[in-house]
Motif scaffolding. Structure first.
Motif, PDB file in Angstrom:
ATOM      1  N   GLN A   1      11.685 -11.189 -50.675  1.00  0.00           N
ATOM      2  CA  GLN A   1      11.635  -9.741 -50.803  1.00  0.00           C
ATOM      3  C   GLN A   1      12.794  -9.301 -51.701  1.00  0.00           C
ATOM      4  O   GLN A   1      13.907  -9.817 -51.564  1.00  0.00           O
ATOM      5  N   VAL A   2      12.543  -8.357 -52.583  1.00  0.00           N
ATOM      6  CA  VAL A   2      13.520  -7.981 -53.606  1.00  0.00           C
ATOM      7  C   VAL A   2      13.854  -6.497 -53.508  1.00  0.00           C
ATOM      8  O   VAL A   2      12.959  -5.656 -53.380  1.00  0.00           O
ATOM      9  N   GLN A   3      15.157  -6.199 -53.568  1.00  0.00           N
ATOM     10  CA  GLN A   3      15.636  -4.821 -53.595  1.00  0.00           C
ATOM     11  C   GLN A   3      16.657  -4.661 -54.725  1.00  0.00           C
ATOM     12  O   GLN A   3      17.564  -5.470 -54.862  1.00  0.00           O
ATOM     13  N   ASP A   4      16.484  -3.619 -55.531  1.00  0.00           N
ATOM     14  CA  ASP A   4      17.420  -3.283 -56.612  1.00  0.00           C
ATOM     15  C   ASP A   4      18.478  -2.340 -56.052  1.00  0.00           C
ATOM     16  O   ASP A   4      18.190  -1.185 -55.728  1.00  0.00           O
ATOM     17  N   ASP A   5      19.724  -2.830 -55.932  1.00  0.00           N
ATOM     18  CA  ASP A   5      20.773  -1.960 -55.378  1.00  0.00           C
ATOM     19  C   ASP A   5      21.465  -1.111 -56.446  1.00  0.00           C
ATOM     20  O   ASP A   5      22.310  -0.273 -56.135  1.00  0.00           O
ATOM     21  N   LYS A   6      21.136  -1.341 -57.707  1.00  0.00           N
ATOM     22  CA  LYS A   6      21.635  -0.547 -58.832  1.00  0.00           C
ATOM     23  C   LYS A   6      23.171  -0.494 -58.905  1.00  0.00           C
ATOM     24  O   LYS A   6      23.742   0.433 -59.467  1.00  0.00           O
ATOM     25  N   SER A   7      23.837  -1.465 -58.294  1.00  0.00           N
ATOM     26  CA  SER A   7      25.305  -1.502 -58.219  1.00  0.00           C
ATOM     27  C   SER A   7      25.871  -0.298 -57.468  1.00  0.00           C
ATOM     28  O   SER A   7      27.039   0.050 -57.635  1.00  0.00           O
TER      29      SER A   7
END
Length: 389
Positions: free
Chosen positions: A83-89
């Motif tokens: 499962q993938v999540q983009d935390d955007k820094s």
């Protein structure tokens, strides 16, 4: 008569099986797939997106290899579901991603990149007992008392001390200007490098802070040129480092650029152009360019994605591999049991021997210094810190 004989034998077999079941015997279960969810949280958009994407690519490679390797949990075949999540820094988005993984019964999370993100989300993973891996250089990540926090990389003090030594003793520079971004990463690195360099007898001639999203270094560099620094230490992101190198070259600043970011790879060379020459950076992992295992990984990565792996691709690959090994060792996908297994594990990965201390840091940290010479990244020296501790 033959048909009646076969029917009789079948009836006897069924009667015998029924009798055994009545006595408590059960037929052996057929092997099945044991689906285990793992998460990737990292910057897939924004200034660190190149690093995040290269790490995710390596994670996908590791997942595919594990799923094809017939690893077992009891009689079942281990199948990782990513499962993938983009935390955007962004620390707030990272916390949302962490709660998502908690809700979805994730056995472990890999890929966490930025220091502020790692520190902010760690408490959420800790409360759920989920083992989580970060690249974060800040020592604080593993000093919060969270036994589920792990790092397969050197932290700030280790990297800063090596870079300071390289500048003072190998480059023979004595006057350094420090430029750092206003992130946790930049501030921590600035403090650690300044302390290490001054202990070696060097002088810090100026310290300037910039926004973590800026590409405008003109005023700072003009002041550095007047101050006659013979090296510039930059504590900031890779994309900013390339622009800083460009601007130094354009303004005719001959001071050597030394970076906290791991820039080793073709992207920096292409972006910085002639300004890349002489730049010093660090590459994580052991035996860079000498390990057959690492060479095979790089070739497979290039073949699959048509681009060279990033500085932390091998680290992300190892995060997945050691997580899977811990799941098998624990005999369970229960995250608390996996965390306990990680604290006891010793695993030979692409980046070296992976074994964690009580804080979740590597017992043996490996990395190398690189410098751009004649437009090529050239390894100078390999370092091992804390071996056997």
């Amino acid at each position: 008569m033959e048909k009646q004989g076969k029917r009789g034998m079948a009836l006897l077999a069924m009667t015998a099986l029924l009798g055994l079941q009545l006595l408590g015997w059960q037929p052996p279960a057929t092997a099945a797939d044991k689906n285990v969810s793992i998460g990737f949280a990292g910057p897939l958009t924004g200034l660190s997106s190149a690093s995040g994407t290269s790490m995710l690519n390596a994670v996908k490679m590791a997942v595919d290899e594990i799923n094809g390797a017939e690893m077992r949990l009891g009689s079942d075949r281990l199948v990782l579901k990513l499962q993938v999540q983009d935390d955007k820094s962004n620390p707030r988005i990272a916390e949302i991603a962490a709660r998502y993984f908690v809700r979805n019964d994730t056995a472990g999370v890999v890929g966490i990149f930025n220091s502020a993100v790692a520190v902010s989300s760690s408490a959420i993973y800790q409360k759920a007992g989920i083992p989580h891996f970060a690249i974060s250089g800040t020592r604080r990540f593993t000093q919060q008392g969270h036994d589920s926090a792990f790092r397969i990389a050197a932290y700030d003090e280790q990297r800063a001390a090596v870079l300071a030594s390289y500048v003072a003793q190998e480059l023979h520079k004595s006057r350094v200007a420090i430029v750092h971004d206003d992130s946790v990463f930049g501030r921590d690195y600035k403090e650690k490098f300044e302390s290490a360099f001054t202990k070696l007898g060097g002088k810090i001639v100026s310290v300037n802070s910039v926004n973590a999203t800026t590409y405008d270094f003109n005023d700072i560099l003009k002041a550095i040129r007047v101050g006659k620094a013979d090296a510039v230490f930059f504590g900031g992101l890779a994309s900013q480092s390339a622009m800083l190198a460009q601007n130094m070259y354009r303004l005719g600043i001959e001071a050597q650029l030394v970076t906290a970011a791991s820039l080793v790879g073709p992207i920096f060379l292409q972006t910085a152009g002639p300004g890349a020459e002489g730049t010093v950076s660090i590459m994580p992992g052991a035996h860079q360019r000498k390990s057959k295992q690492l060479d095979a990984f790089e070739k497979n990565y290039l073949q699959r994605y048509n681009v060279a792996p990033g500085a932390y691709s091998a680290v992300a690959y190892d995060q997945v591999q050691v997580l899977a090994a811990a799941i098998v060792r624990a005999g369970s996908a229960n995250p608390r049991k996996v965390t306990a297994a990680l604290h006891a594990i010793k695993y030979n990965g692409l980046t070296g021997t992976i074994s964690f201390d009580a804080h979740g840091d590597l017992r043996d940290v490996s990395f190398s210094t690189y410098q751009v010479r004649n437009s090529v990244w050239t390894m100078y020296k390999q370092y091992h810190v804390g071996m056997g501790n």
